[in-house]
Motif scaffolding. Sequence first.
Motif, PDB file in Angstrom:
ATOM      1  N   ASP A 114      28.350  56.003  41.959  1.00 38.41           N
ATOM      2  CA  ASP A 114      28.332  57.110  40.937  1.00 38.41           C
ATOM      3  C   ASP A 114      27.460  57.915  40.673  1.00 38.41           C
ATOM      4  O   ASP A 114      27.489  59.195  40.541  1.00 38.41           O
ATOM      5  N   GLU A 115      26.125  57.497  41.135  1.00 32.77           N
ATOM      6  CA  GLU A 115      24.965  58.296  41.054  1.00 32.77           C
ATOM      7  C   GLU A 115      25.028  59.540  42.016  1.00 32.77           C
ATOM      8  O   GLU A 115      24.796  60.655  41.787  1.00 32.77           O
ATOM      9  N   ALA A 116      25.419  59.002  43.238  1.00 30.96           N
ATOM     10  CA  ALA A 116      25.578  60.171  44.171  1.00 30.96           C
ATOM     11  C   ALA A 116      26.610  61.239  44.044  1.00 30.96           C
ATOM     12  O   ALA A 116      26.421  62.142  44.104  1.00 30.96           O
ATOM     13  N   LEU A 117      27.680  60.765  43.480  1.00 27.94           N
ATOM     14  CA  LEU A 117      28.846  61.712  43.019  1.00 27.94           C
ATOM     15  C   LEU A 117      28.251  62.580  41.952  1.00 27.94           C
ATOM     16  O   LEU A 117      28.741  63.912  41.773  1.00 27.94           O
ATOM     17  N   LYS A 118      27.602  62.169  40.914  1.00 26.66           N
ATOM     18  CA  LYS A 118      27.079  63.139  40.118  1.00 26.66           C
ATOM     19  C   LYS A 118      26.097  63.847  40.561  1.00 26.66           C
ATOM     20  O   LYS A 118      25.962  64.963  39.984  1.00 26.66           O
ATOM     21  N   GLN A 119      25.410  63.492  41.544  1.00 25.89           N
ATOM     22  CA  GLN A 119      24.167  64.281  41.892  1.00 25.89           C
ATOM     23  C   GLN A 119      24.986  65.676  42.849  1.00 25.89           C
ATOM     24  O   GLN A 119      24.198  66.730  42.639  1.00 25.89           O
ATOM     25  N   VAL A 120      26.043  65.448  43.305  1.00 23.93           N
ATOM     26  CA  VAL A 120      26.875  66.629  44.001  1.00 23.93           C
ATOM     27  C   VAL A 120      27.973  67.217  43.263  1.00 23.93           C
ATOM     28  O   VAL A 120      28.577  67.986  43.429  1.00 23.93           O
ATOM     29  N   ASP A 121      27.794  66.749  41.752  1.00 23.52           N
ATOM     30  CA  ASP A 121      28.833  67.199  40.910  1.00 23.52           C
ATOM     31  C   ASP A 121      30.356  67.034  41.289  1.00 23.52           C
ATOM     32  O   ASP A 121      31.301  67.940  41.145  1.00 23.52           O
ATOM     33  N   MET A 122      30.549  65.717  41.736  1.00 19.12           N
ATOM     34  CA  MET A 122      31.807  65.427  42.222  1.00 19.12           C
ATOM     35  C   MET A 122      32.302  64.296  41.646  1.00 19.12           C
ATOM     36  O   MET A 122      33.291  63.599  42.104  1.00 19.12           O
ATOM     37  N   TYR A 123      31.421  63.955  40.639  1.00 18.08           N
ATOM     38  CA  TYR A 123      32.033  62.286  39.967  1.00 18.08           C
ATOM     39  C   TYR A 123      33.477  62.567  39.331  1.00 18.08           C
ATOM     40  O   TYR A 123      34.129  61.679  39.298  1.00 18.08           O
ATOM     41  N   GLU A 124      33.918  63.747  38.748  1.00 19.81           N
ATOM     42  CA  GLU A 124      35.256  63.788  38.155  1.00 19.81           C
ATOM     43  C   GLU A 124      36.224  63.715  39.213  1.00 19.81           C
ATOM     44  O   GLU A 124      37.431  63.410  38.864  1.00 19.81           O
ATOM     45  N   PHE A 125      36.103  63.824  40.475  1.00 16.21           N
ATOM     46  CA  PHE A 125      37.199  63.863  41.515  1.00 16.21           C
ATOM     47  C   PHE A 125      36.816  62.490  42.375  1.00 16.21           C
ATOM     48  O   PHE A 125      37.435  62.237  43.576  1.00 16.21           O
ATOM     49  N   ARG A 126      36.225  61.319  41.701  1.00 17.77           N
ATOM     50  CA  ARG A 126      36.009  60.162  42.351  1.00 17.77           C
ATOM     51  C   ARG A 126      37.240  59.468  42.587  1.00 17.77           C
ATOM     52  O   ARG A 126      37.329  58.644  43.683  1.00 17.77           O
ATOM     53  N   GLU A 127      38.244  59.718  41.815  1.00 15.64           N
ATOM     54  CA  GLU A 127      39.628  59.040  42.369  1.00 15.64           C
ATOM     55  C   GLU A 127      40.555  59.923  42.998  1.00 15.64           C
ATOM     56  O   GLU A 127      41.996  59.500  43.334  1.00 15.64           O
ATOM     57  N   HIS A 128      40.275  60.980  43.581  1.00 13.77           N
ATOM     58  CA  HIS A 128      40.818  61.997  44.096  1.00 13.77           C
ATOM     59  C   HIS A 128      41.196  61.588  45.726  1.00 13.77           C
ATOM     60  O   HIS A 128      40.165  60.938  46.223  1.00 13.77           O
ATOM     61  N   ALA A 129      42.067  62.057  46.593  1.00 15.33           N
ATOM     62  CA  ALA A 129      42.179  61.853  47.823  1.00 15.33           C
ATOM     63  C   ALA A 129      41.341  63.074  48.506  1.00 15.33           C
ATOM     64  O   ALA A 129      41.503  64.390  48.215  1.00 15.33           O
ATOM     65  N   PRO A 130      40.427  62.746  49.241  1.00 17.98           N
ATOM     66  CA  PRO A 130      39.578  63.795  49.987  1.00 17.98           C
ATOM     67  C   PRO A 130      40.317  64.873  50.818  1.00 17.98           C
ATOM     68  O   PRO A 130      39.900  65.999  50.654  1.00 17.98           O
ATOM     69  N   HIS A 131      41.608  64.612  51.117  1.00 18.44           N
ATOM     70  CA  HIS A 131      42.245  65.639  51.804  1.00 18.44           C
ATOM     71  C   HIS A 131      42.844  66.855  51.193  1.00 18.44           C
ATOM     72  O   HIS A 131      43.193  67.772  51.593  1.00 18.44           O
ATOM     73  N   LEU A 132      43.022  66.549  49.754  1.00 18.51           N
ATOM     74  CA  LEU A 132      43.351  67.401  48.754  1.00 18.51           C
ATOM     75  C   LEU A 132      42.170  68.477  48.270  1.00 18.51           C
ATOM     76  O   LEU A 132      42.641  69.369  47.608  1.00 18.51           O
ATOM     77  N   LEU A 133      41.028  68.012  48.548  1.00 17.52           N
ATOM     78  CA  LEU A 133      39.771  68.801  48.429  1.00 17.52           C
ATOM     79  C   LEU A 133      39.608  70.212  49.245  1.00 17.52           C
ATOM     80  O   LEU A 133      40.186  70.162  50.109  1.00 17.52           O
ATOM     81  N   SER A 134      39.025  71.043  48.587  1.00 19.86           N
ATOM     82  CA  SER A 134      38.616  72.313  49.271  1.00 19.86           C
ATOM     83  C   SER A 134      37.457  71.862  50.286  1.00 19.86           C
ATOM     84  O   SER A 134      36.657  70.985  50.344  1.00 19.86           O
ATOM     85  N   GLY A 135      37.237  72.914  51.422  1.00 23.68           N
ATOM     86  CA  GLY A 135      36.304  72.549  52.166  1.00 23.68           C
ATOM     87  C   GLY A 135      34.848  72.142  51.587  1.00 23.68           C
ATOM     88  O   GLY A 135      34.068  71.309  52.186  1.00 23.68           O
ATOM     89  N   GLY A 136      34.430  73.287  50.707  1.00 24.92           N
ATOM     90  CA  GLY A 136      33.115  72.956  49.942  1.00 24.92           C
ATOM     91  C   GLY A 136      33.234  71.659  49.155  1.00 24.92           C
ATOM     92  O   GLY A 136      31.918  71.054  49.302  1.00 24.92           O
TER      93      GLY A 136
END
Length: 289
Positions: free
Chosen positions: A126-148
Amino acid sequence: MSFAIQASDLAYTYPAPQEGEGIQVFSGLNLRVEAGSFVAILGRNGCGKSTLAKQFNAIVLPSGGTVHVFGMDTRQEENLIPIRRTVGMVFQNPDNQIVANVVEEDVAFAPENLGVPSPEIRRRVDEALKQVDMYEFREHAPHLLSGGQKQRVAIAGVIAMQPKCIVLDEPTAMLDPRGRQEVMKIVSRLNKTAGITVVLITHHMDEAAMAQRVVVLDRGQVAADGSPKAVFSQVELLHRLGLTAPETVELCWKLRQQGWDLPLDAVSIDECAQAMCLALGGMNRVANS
């Protein structure tokens, strides 16, 4: 002064694929990286940047000389796991580092393999995802994300290991300008707020300008070393090494060839604009006198 990384008389030769001589990358290279610093390493293709990055994580070991990571000799087998816990690596292609089908599971992968207890893993993820501003995407599939976004997830996976140092090997090479900006913002923040030592391998001069120190490699040796202003003002040297300075410095350098009185340490856009305004003001005063 404490050092995160110390390379002393480092030598490395890639083994020959068949009979014959190997390819020498380093011979007598000396480099120190202070703990808590942000260092960018530049150089033309084939100069040894990526090989050096792998030395810092003990992925590649010296053929001669030594590399110490927070005092640990990379040549000693018992140090390999502690070193890889201490130095996290982020590579060019985030797809090569993502191993799970859900973002939070991917970030948890490394701590799980390190034997971290489940409640602590949950906290770290949780802390790591918040640090990179990706906490709201924690339950998403990575292959659906942008490159960044994928690269930020990869960085979160490294952060969850709680390393003292992060080595990034051209982490924005496959990203668009917006993705590059997002990743560099995260990297800079990790250094400034968390005190993590950052070593950035890059060919983007504007990214290198964000570092506290710039090291230029050429033919396996350090060709220039200093602050961004000190290194990038050596435009002729950079050109001889097959590199360019940031666009702002290149502009000032070209205008100097035309007789403008401009400094070569105006690295940022604001510094360049201010220098040009002052130069224009001086030219106007001369013309009106």
